[in-house]
Design an enzyme around this catalytic site. Structure first.
Site, PDB file in Angstrom:
ATOM      1  N   SER A 195      46.415 -60.560  47.402  1.00  0.00           N
ATOM      2  CA  SER A 195      47.026 -59.730  47.964  1.00  0.00           C
ATOM      3  C   SER A 195      46.299 -58.399  48.050  1.00  0.00           C
ATOM      4  O   SER A 195      46.862 -57.513  47.944  1.00  0.00           O
ATOM      5  CB  SER A 195      48.475 -59.272  47.390  1.00  0.00           C
ATOM      6  OG  SER A 195      49.625 -60.453  47.199  1.00  0.00           O
ATOM      7  N   ARG A 196      45.085 -58.736  48.067  1.00  0.00           N
ATOM      8  CA  ARG A 196      43.974 -57.550  47.953  1.00  0.00           C
ATOM      9  C   ARG A 196      44.080 -56.658  47.014  1.00  0.00           C
ATOM     10  O   ARG A 196      43.426 -55.618  46.955  1.00  0.00           O
ATOM     11  CB  ARG A 196      44.060 -56.943  49.485  1.00  0.00           C
ATOM     12  CG  ARG A 196      43.964 -57.595  50.594  1.00  0.00           C
ATOM     13  CD  ARG A 196      42.319 -57.889  51.140  1.00  0.00           C
ATOM     14  NE  ARG A 196      42.188 -58.644  52.274  1.00  0.00           N
ATOM     15  CZ  ARG A 196      41.680 -59.604  52.304  1.00  0.00           C
ATOM     16  NH1 ARG A 196      41.607 -60.485  51.130  1.00  0.00           N
ATOM     17  NH2 ARG A 196      41.636 -60.482  53.180  1.00  0.00           N
TER      18      ARG A 196
END
Ligand SMILES: Cc1cc2nc3c(=O)[nH]c(=O)nc-3n(C[C@H](O)[C@H](O)[C@H](O)COP(=O)(O)O)c2cc1C
Length: 217
Positions: A195-196
Site C-alpha cells: 500500500s505504498r
C-alpha cells in the site's frame, strides 16, 4: 548459486509475494544495518549487488551520475576505485560533496548515502590495484578515462603498448588511478512495503554521533 539457493532467494525476497516485507527496526549503527542489507543483496542472486550510482556536481552546479562498484566499506567510509583524471574526480576537486545510491529491486530496497569524498592512501590503492587481474591493471594504464578517443583503435593500441612495456614484470600503480573514500554524513534506508507504506529510516551525523529519524514515504 545452485538452483535450490536461487529458489530459496526468490521465496525469501522475490517481489514481496512469498513473505511480507519486514519493517525496519531501529538500529543504532547505520554501518551495521548497511552490512546486513549488503549481505542480503549478496545472497539474493542479484547481478552486481555492489554496483552503485555515484553523483558529482561540477563547478557550474551541473550534477552527473554514473555507476561504479563498491569495493570495501567500514566505519571510515565506502570505497570505490577510478581514474583520478576522470570527469567525476575533476568534479570532486572542485566540490568534494558526493551522493551514492544503491537499488536492489528484488529486495525492494534502496540506500542513499551523502557525504564528502577523499582519495584513499597510495598504499591502499596499490594493494587493491595489485589484487586485480593483469588485464584490468593494463587496462587502467591504457584508458584515459573520460577523455575523447581520437580514433576507434586508440584504446586497443594503448593496451598493446602497455602490455609490451610491462612484459611479465610487476605492473606499477599509475599515479592517475586509485581509490576514493566516501565519508558519509547522511544514510537513508528505504524498504518497500504494501500500500505504498514504505519505510524510510534515516541516519544523520551530528558531530561524532548518528541521529536517527523516519520520513514519510
Ligand atoms: C556496473 C558498472 C560498474 C562500473 N564500475 C566502475 C568503477 O568501479 N570505477 C570506474 O571508474 N568506472 C566504473 N564504471 C564506468 C562508469 O560508470 C563511468 O563510465 C566511468 O567511471 C567514467 O565516468 P566519468 O566520465 O563520469 O568520470 C562502471 C560502469 C558500470 C555500468
Amino acid at each position: 548459486m545452485t538452483f535450490l539457493e536461487k529458489l530459496r532467494c526468490l521465496l525469501t525476497f522475490g517481489q514481496g509475494v512469498a513473505l511480507p516485507l519486514t519493517e525496519i527496526s531501529a538500529n543504532s549503527s547505520p554501518f551495521e544495518l548497511f552490512k546486513q542489507w549488503f549481505a542480503d543483496a549478496n545472497k539474493s542472486g542479484i547481478l552486481l549487488p555492489e554496483a552503485m550510482s555515484v553523483s558529482s556536481v561540477d563547478s557550474n552546479g551541473q550534477p552527473s551520475s554514473r555507476m561504479v562498484l563498491l569495493k570495501s566499506f567500514d566505519e571510515s567510509g565506502f570505497v570505490f576505485y577510478t581514474n583520478y583524471d576522470s570527469r567525476k574526480n575533476h568534479d570532486f576537486g572542485e566540490n568534494n560533496k558526493i551522493a551514492l545510491l544503491f537499488h536492489w529491486n528484488v529486495l525492494q530496497r534502496q540506500i542513499r548515502i551523502e557525504g564528502t569524498v577523499e582519495k584513499t592512501t597510495p598504499q591502499q590503492s596499490a594493494d587493491y590495484f595489485h589484487s586485480r587481474d593483469r588485464g584490468s591493471q593494463i587496462g587502467a594504464w591504457a584508458s584515459k578515462q573520460s577523455n575523447k578517443l581520437h580514433h576507434d583503435n586508440e584504446l586497443k593500441e594503448r593496451f598493446a603498448k602497455y602490455e609490451k612495456k610491462f612484459g611479465d614484470g610487476e605492473i606499477p600503480l599509475p599515479d592517475f588511478w586509485g581509490g576514493l573514500r566516501v565519508d558519509p554524513q547522511y544514510i537513508e534506508f528505504w524498504q518497500g512495503r504494501s500500500s505504498r507504506l514504505h519505510d524510510r529510516l534515516c541516519f544523520e551525523k551530528k558531530g561524532d554521533q548518528w541521529q536517527q529519524f523516519k520520513l514519510h514515504p
